[in-house]
Design an enzyme around this catalytic site. Structure first.
Site, short mmCIF file in Angstrom:
data_model
loop_
_atom_site.label_atom_id
_atom_site.label_comp_id
_atom_site.label_asym_id
_atom_site.label_seq_id
_atom_site.Cartn_x
_atom_site.Cartn_y
_atom_site.Cartn_z
N GLU A 299 -1.43 12.29 1.16
CA GLU A 299 -1.87 11.03 1.65
C GLU A 299 -3.25 10.91 2.21
O GLU A 299 -3.31 11.58 3.53
CB GLU A 299 -0.77 10.24 2.31
CG GLU A 299 -1.11 8.74 2.85
CD GLU A 299 -2.18 8.75 4.13
OE1 GLU A 299 -3.04 8.48 3.52
OE2 GLU A 299 -1.76 9.14 4.96
N ASP B 288 2.69 12.32 4.31
CA ASP B 288 2.01 11.34 5.09
C ASP B 288 1.02 11.80 6.23
O ASP B 288 1.33 13.03 6.78
CB ASP B 288 2.88 10.24 5.97
CG ASP B 288 2.57 9.20 6.64
OD1 ASP B 288 1.79 8.51 5.92
OD2 ASP B 288 2.46 9.31 7.84
N ASP C 33 1.76 0.22 3.85
CA ASP C 33 0.82 -0.29 4.98
C ASP C 33 -0.28 -1.41 4.72
O ASP C 33 -0.91 -1.93 5.60
CB ASP C 33 -0.10 0.94 5.53
CG ASP C 33 0.74 1.84 6.47
OD1 ASP C 33 1.57 1.54 7.04
OD2 ASP C 33 0.50 2.99 6.55
#
Length: 536
Positions: free
Chosen positions: A377, A330, A431
């Site tokens: 990511e 992430d 998200d």
């Protein structure tokens, strides 16, 4: 010709179907595995269960079966990290970089090990609700875990006791500080560590030793819950792997300011001499927020970390490799450059970009672990340097179809015709809005026209999820991951997280019996059609 996946199938007709028109080359009785694959994004907390929140028990096992029957290769998760109320139970703002969320411990699996009685198990069940009611969940889970631990302490569990002691010994590098931190927080009624008395805030050895001796039972209970969570997860992951399903984990870049990690090793983070954050993590103004996002997490003191040869990061990666088959990094861009905001700022607007550790860090990781089973990511604006860095270390990146339909669609990195082979495509992530919700409220008339012209069909809110999912599966991307909400065509009420919003996140739950045989057949037909079926 049996494989670990095929030999689990008992239906002869289904075996024949699997091998009919197979896309695999047959050379001297050996098969070339298919590099194309598919998976589903599904948080553990959203799984159906009888105790208010998804866990590692029957609901998770049933989901693995669904993946298997649907021809999927990956189960992508959100972080399994411990969460708390003050951070809205965000798994990306955890008080531990190593621990497991005790809310995911399965009461049914505790009962299987004779740690809960059938009567108590029944009494602890909660009526099903469409969203997670964390207050109720925390209360009932605390009662369940207290009951189970008491039964463990007064019972005869020789094998379990041996495994627990072995776990404590092997995990001591993080577990001891974690358990002490959690017990201290309980003792100080939830106050953050930087508001504790000086002797505990600054980790006076004599004070900590005395506290440990007075609170031994509470500290052991915390360790035991981590052990049971890890034990149950190991069983679930083994079950998934036995079905040919690989678990796709998620490693947050930062940890919370009020965390065991920052308290135990404050010198590794950007803090002043009084323990206040001097550098705060976040991102500048972007698609999600006009003032940027200011996270309550300190940035890293990379020079100190370098002096230790990044041992904390290496231990954290090692821990995650124990849990998952492949890991999504992430906020990957922060390894190349990160946005640091001065302490005391109210928004993220006045930060600046600083250089990350780059290839130097990943070379050390590679020396330690060999191949890098990571996905980067790499979403965001102005990412050219990040893309070059990602390619330099050879990691696949992510593509989001919801981002593809703006005025720059012909050259957009998120448009399917521009994908490299080595990437993972999504309709959206945790998200994003669901695709149905996105189409209804976040697209302009021009966006919708571009999508219609691109596909050659009339796209509306009812079929938008289907259309984008087909584009993902048909793309050249080696892996296609669909959020379970888009597979089911759910609207914005099923959204997981809205970045920048301080409430109503991490609440969504999958309805009981929502995953039908028709959905399985639909997905299975797609993995066949688009050459994403995994037999071996």
């Amino acid at each position: 010709i049996y494989s670990k996946k095929v030999n689990k199938l008992t239906d002869t007709l289904l075996i024949k179907e699997l091998f009919a028109d197979t896309p695999f080359a047959i050379l001297k009785n050996k098969y070339v595995p298919n590099k194309r694959s598919a998976g589903i994004l599904m948080p553990v907390f959203s799984l159906p269960s009888s105790f208010g929140i998804g866990d590692f028990g029957p609901g998770a096992k049933a989901f693995v079966d669904f993946l298997y029957r649907s021809g999927q290769k990956y189960w992508q998760l959100l972080p399994l990290s411990p969460t708390e109320r003050k951070s809205g139970h965000s798994p990306y703002s955890s008080f531990s970089g190593m621990g497991i969320n005790a809310l995911f411990i399965s009461p049914e699996m505790l009962a299987e090990e004779n740690l809960l009685s059938a009567e108590k198990l029944k009494a602890y069940k909660l009526p099903f609700s469409k969203t997670i009611e964390y207050g109720k969940v925390e209360k009932i889970r605390k009662a369940i875990c207290t009951d189970a631990y008491a039964n463990y302490c007064k019972g005869s569990f020789t094998a379990l006791d041996y495994d627990f002691k072995d776990y404590c010994r092997k995990q001591s590098y993080w577990l001891n500080d974690f358990a002490l931190f959690v017990e201290l927080k309980r003792h100080f009624r939830g106050l953050p560590w930087y508001k504790w008395p000086d002797e505990f805030r600054k980790r006076d050895k004599a004070a900590l030793k005395e506290f440990e001796s007075l609170h031994e039972e509470g500290i052991d209970r915390i360790k035991w819950l981590q052990f049971m969570g890890a034990r149950q997860w190991k069983k679930l992951r083994h079950y998934a792997n036995s079905k040919g399903i690989e678990v796709f984990g998620d490693l947050p870049f930062y940890v919370s300011y009020d965390s065991a990690d920052v308290w135990a090793d404050p010198e590794m983070f950007c803090l002043d001499k009084d323990g206040n954050m001097s550098g705060v993590a976040g991102v500048p103004p972007d698609y999600f927020s006009k003032t940027g996002q200011l996270w309550n997490m300190p940035t890293y003191n990379w020079e100190v970390l370098k002096e230790t040869n990044y041992i904390w990061w290496l231990n954290r990666i090692r821990k995650n490799l124990e849990l998952f088959d492949i890991i999504r990094l992430d906020h990957f861009r922060a390894f190349e450059s990160y946005w640091q905001v001065p302490g005391g700022e109210r928004t993220a607007e006045n930060g600046k970009w600083l250089k990350g550790r780059g290839a130097h860090f990943f070379n050390i990781v590679k020396d330690q672990f060999g191949a890098l089973p990571f996905i980067a990511e790499d979403l965001g604006d102005y990412m050219e340097d990040v893309y070059r860095f990602r390619n330099e270390i050879g990691l696949p990146g992510m593509k989001l179809l919801q981002f593809a339909w703006g005025p720059n669609m012909p050259v957009s990195v998120d448009a399917a015709h521009n994908y490299p082979l080595n990437c993972v495509v999504y309709t959206g992530t945790h998200d994003n809005n669901t695709t149905k919700g996105w189409f209804k409220t976040e697209t302009s008339a021009a966006d919708r026209l571009r999508l219609q012209n691109y596909t050659g069909i009339k796209v509306n809110a009812k079929n938008a999820s289907l259309v984008l999912s087909r584009i993902a599966y048909a793309s050249v991307a080696q892996t296609a991951i669909l959020p379970i909400q888009d597979i089911l065509g759910l609207d914005a009420q099923a959204r997981i997280n809205t970045p920048g919003a301080s409430k109503d996140n991490w609440l969504w739950r999958l309805q009981q019996n929502a995953l039908s045989p028709e959905t399985e057949k639909h997905l299975y037909s797609w993995v066949q059609m688009y050459n994403r079926l995994q037999l071996f």
